[in-house]
Write a protein that holds these residues in place. Structure first.
Motif, PDB file in Angstrom:
ATOM      1  N   LEU A 112     -80.609  -7.314  75.173  1.00 49.97           N
ATOM      2  CA  LEU A 112     -81.429  -6.552  76.125  1.00 49.97           C
ATOM      3  C   LEU A 112     -80.666  -6.274  77.416  1.00 49.97           C
ATOM      4  O   LEU A 112     -80.731  -5.171  77.960  1.00 49.97           O
ATOM      5  CB  LEU A 112     -82.719  -7.325  76.439  1.00 49.97           C
ATOM      6  N   VAL A 113     -79.925  -7.278  77.899  1.00 50.64           N
ATOM      7  CA  VAL A 113     -79.150  -7.074  79.133  1.00 50.64           C
ATOM      8  C   VAL A 113     -78.163  -5.927  78.923  1.00 50.64           C
ATOM      9  O   VAL A 113     -78.051  -5.018  79.754  1.00 50.64           O
ATOM     10  CB  VAL A 113     -78.404  -8.362  79.551  1.00 50.64           C
ATOM     11  N   THR A 114     -77.457  -5.965  77.774  1.00 54.94           N
ATOM     12  CA  THR A 114     -76.471  -4.916  77.507  1.00 54.94           C
ATOM     13  C   THR A 114     -77.150  -3.549  77.479  1.00 54.94           C
ATOM     14  O   THR A 114     -76.671  -2.592  78.098  1.00 54.94           O
ATOM     15  CB  THR A 114     -75.779  -5.177  76.143  1.00 54.94           C
ATOM     16  N   ASP A 115     -78.278  -3.458  76.761  1.00 47.14           N
ATOM     17  CA  ASP A 115     -78.985  -2.171  76.643  1.00 47.14           C
ATOM     18  C   ASP A 115     -79.496  -1.700  77.996  1.00 47.14           C
ATOM     19  O   ASP A 115     -79.334  -0.543  78.381  1.00 47.14           O
ATOM     20  CB  ASP A 115     -80.197  -2.291  75.707  1.00 47.14           C
ATOM     21  N   ILE A 116     -80.152  -2.616  78.706  1.00 44.78           N
ATOM     22  CA  ILE A 116     -80.809  -2.210  79.952  1.00 44.78           C
ATOM     23  C   ILE A 116     -79.774  -1.855  81.020  1.00 44.78           C
ATOM     24  O   ILE A 116     -79.882  -0.821  81.686  1.00 44.78           O
ATOM     25  CB  ILE A 116     -81.766  -3.330  80.456  1.00 44.78           C
ATOM     26  N   VAL A 117     -78.730  -2.676  81.136  1.00 38.91           N
ATOM     27  CA  VAL A 117     -77.728  -2.398  82.174  1.00 38.91           C
ATOM     28  C   VAL A 117     -77.003  -1.086  81.853  1.00 38.91           C
ATOM     29  O   VAL A 117     -76.892  -0.198  82.704  1.00 38.91           O
ATOM     30  CB  VAL A 117     -76.730  -3.577  82.316  1.00 38.91           C
ATOM     31  N   GLY A 118     -76.537  -0.947  80.610  1.00 36.89           N
ATOM     32  CA  GLY A 118     -75.816   0.273  80.224  1.00 36.89           C
ATOM     33  C   GLY A 118     -76.691   1.508  80.410  1.00 36.89           C
ATOM     34  O   GLY A 118     -76.288   2.498  81.030  1.00 36.89           O
ATOM     35  N   GLY A 119     -77.927   1.437  79.902  1.00 34.34           N
ATOM     36  CA  GLY A 119     -78.833   2.594  79.963  1.00 34.34           C
ATOM     37  C   GLY A 119     -79.238   2.937  81.386  1.00 34.34           C
ATOM     38  O   GLY A 119     -79.275   4.108  81.777  1.00 34.34           O
TER      39      GLY A 119
END
Ligand SMILES: C[S@@+](CC[C@H](N)C(=O)[O-])C[C@H]1O[C@@H](n2cnc3c(N)ncnc32)[C@H](O)[C@@H]1O
Length: 568
Positions: A112-119
């Protein structure tokens, strides 16, 4: 530590800037925070450690990492392990910034961190447009506290782009704002997010209209596809509006990654595929390169299984692998890699040399070159690599090293890799391109000195911008008529060869990063009239400068007895 310091400096500066609105304040709910009353970072007795079990860990980590990225303290590193940002303990940053810890991140949180930060980074401009439209006035948006803004961006991204259940998003972001800032901040987040949910449900989100003159349309596109206006204008000019839109859509999509089986360690692609099957990571074989496998999801599992740490494979985009194909390294070659660090291409080239020959890896950045050296050991290809920490421009002036194959993988804007480097689009300015072009020319001139007569100079970038690619090559050929273009069709598949014989990968067409390479051959013999053009040249490996050159030109019988147009 420097980053922690910069956080504090930033916060105090922001407090002054914000003026009338309330300062960043840390409110801790005694019911939800457990304090062990430790004091100071060194002694366990002095360390403050408050565990907050109500705030979701991925949300707290995402908000803090977003602040660090925006302040230049962390990269939107999509490859990092265990939720650590730039090698530091991310929960430590959370504690120092928000005043509490959360429970540790599990695998789902990490994703989730990867998705949310990237997005959130990719969609920043679009999200800010929506947030600005829903604030009661422009000033409220412009003066918003950094943490509050990040919390809102996360909430907007989750609702608008991830389609997450709105009640949970509102509830959790309100709680984060209340606990890490103050109750009033929570109320504000609640009001704005609820407005957003209503607009989304009635299909009436505010959007700019694509109309008016070029400039106005570029501004609208920059919001709709969340890119800087200058990039939109540049791509519209070079590619046309339709292709520019496709390029931006590609950059906003989740990136896919390629992994290269490390043949230096005897690992085959079949071995890698077996490992991916065991890890249940969906994958596809590269259509263009024998050692490469593509993955869209599951990279974290590969990292956690230790395949990279053991040197069995490397993350490398196929577009970069094809640049190595253009160099065409062979066992026994002597190759100079002019801008080598951190070594992606050096290591791949070395693995193709099967322990025979020598690869000279030059880079100005000692730290990155050290990484190259360590990775070469891990990949068991260090036997053919010599690292040379140096500025290529001074190195080329003073050294006798010459080679048949020279690669200049030049520093560039990185406009071809924006899908993987989510934050890069916001860090690049138009002026950077002008500075880079000057550096690219200086490095090309320097690299050309290292090429033996008859040898090849490969100039490459990870950019799709003609001014960093074809235009730099053309300017170089004007300055150096002793070089000519060698079409790359013998080295890469036809779909990657441009009309002029350059290598070019197109993200939209080839579903990989954008990259460019030109193969330039140094002429074996020069015509008399061409020779006179140079005041400073290498002839058959001997450097002719100043008086030696002048003496040669006026006395050597070979030269004296030739007329313009003769080959010598
Ligand atoms: C695009 S990166 C190279 C990437 C590398 N070839 C790879 O595949 O991993 C450009 C490199 O150029 C180096 N560089 C920049 N200016 C330089 C100079 N004047 N002399 C030597 N290296 C330089 C940077 O330190 C950086 O590592």
């Amino acid at each position: 530590m420097a980053q922690v310091l910069s956080l504090h400096v930033f916060f105090s500066a922001e407090r002054h800037k914000v003026g009338p609105s309330k300062p960043l304040k840390r409110i801790h709910n005694p019911k939800t925070s457990l304090s062990t009353h430790r004091k100071g970072p060194q002694s366990p007795m002095r360390k403050t450690q408050k565990l907050n079990l109500q705030v979701s860990p991925h949300r707290a980590v995402s908000a803090v990492r977003l602040m660090r990225i925006e302040m230049g303290g962390a990269f939107a590193d999509l490859l990092n392990e265990k939720g650590k940002g730039s090698g530091d303990n991310e929960m430590g940053y959370v504690e120092r910034t928000l005043g509490f810890r959360t429970k540790n991140l599990d695998d789902r949180d990490l994703r989730l961190v990867t998705d949310i930060v990237g997005g959130t980074i990719r969609w920043r401009r679009y999200l800010d447009y929506l947030i600005g439209s829903l604030c009661h006035d422009d000033k409220a948006f412009r003066n918003m506290e950094p943490l509050l803004l990040q919390i809102l961006r996360i909430g907007f991204y989750e609702i608008v782009k991830l389609d997450m259940p709105s009640y949970a998003v509102v509830d959790e972001n309100v709680r984060l704002a209340k606990v890490s800032l103050r109750p009033g901040a929570g109320n504000m987040v609640n009001g704005i997010l609820r407005k957003l949910v209503l607009l989304k449900e009635s299909n009436s989100l505010p959007l700019p209209k694509l109309e008016g003159d070029d400039r106005t349309q570029a501004r609208a596109l920059a919001i709709l596809y969340s890119h800087p206006v200058w990039m939109v204008r540049r791509w519209t000019k070079h590619l046309g509006q339709e292709k520019a839109i496709k390029m931006m859509a590609w950059n906003n999509d989740d990136p896919s990654f390629s992994l290269r089986a490390n043949s230096g360690k005897g690992v085959t692609r079949a071995d890698l595929v077996m490992q991916f099957n065991m890890l249940k990571v969906p994958h596809e074989l590269s259509l263009h390169l024998d050692h490469f496998v593509r993955v869209k999801t599951g990279l974290q599992s590969i990292i956690q299984a230790g395949l990279l740490k053991q040197g069995l494979c490397a993350v490398q985009d196929e577009s970069a692998g094809l640049i190595v194909s253009v160099v065409d390294p062979q066992p026994g070659d002597s190759i100079i890699d002019c801008c080598a660090a951190p070594g992606g291409k050096t290591l791949y080239m070395a693995s193709q040399m099967h322990g025979q020959g020598m690869l000279y890896a030059i880079d100005i950045n000692k730290g990155r070159l050290r990484i190259l050296k360590e990775t070469a050991k891990l990949h068991q290809v260090d036997g053919v690599i010599t690292t040379i920490p140096s500025d290529l421009r001074t190195f080329a002036e003073s050294c006798q090293l010459k080679s048949d194959k020279v690669l200049l993988d030049a520093p560039c804007s990185g406009l071809g890799v924006l899908s993987k480097r989510a934050d890069l689009r916001w860090n690049r300015r138009l002026e950077d391109l002008e500075e880079l072009e000057k550096l690219q020319e200086e490095l090309l001139d320097a690299a050309s000195i290292l090429v033996k007569p008859g040898g090849v100079l490969v100039y490459s970038t990870c950019s799709i911008d003609p001014e960093e690619n074809e235009e730099r090559v053309d300017a170089f050929l004007l300055r150096h008529p002793e070089f000519h273009i060698d079409p790359v069709d013998r080295y890469v598949p036809p779909g990657f060869v441009t009309k002029r014989g350059f290598y070019s990968s197109d993200p939209v067409k080839h579903s990989m990063d954008g990259a460019f390479a030109a193969r330039l051959i140094r002429t074996l013999s020069l015509k008399h009239n061409e020779l006179w053009k140079y005041g400073d040249l290498d002839v058959l490996g001997v450097r002719m400068v100043g008086p030696l050159w002048q003496w040669t030109m006026s006395n050597a019988s070979d030269f004296k007895n030739t007329s313009p147009g003769d080959a010598i």
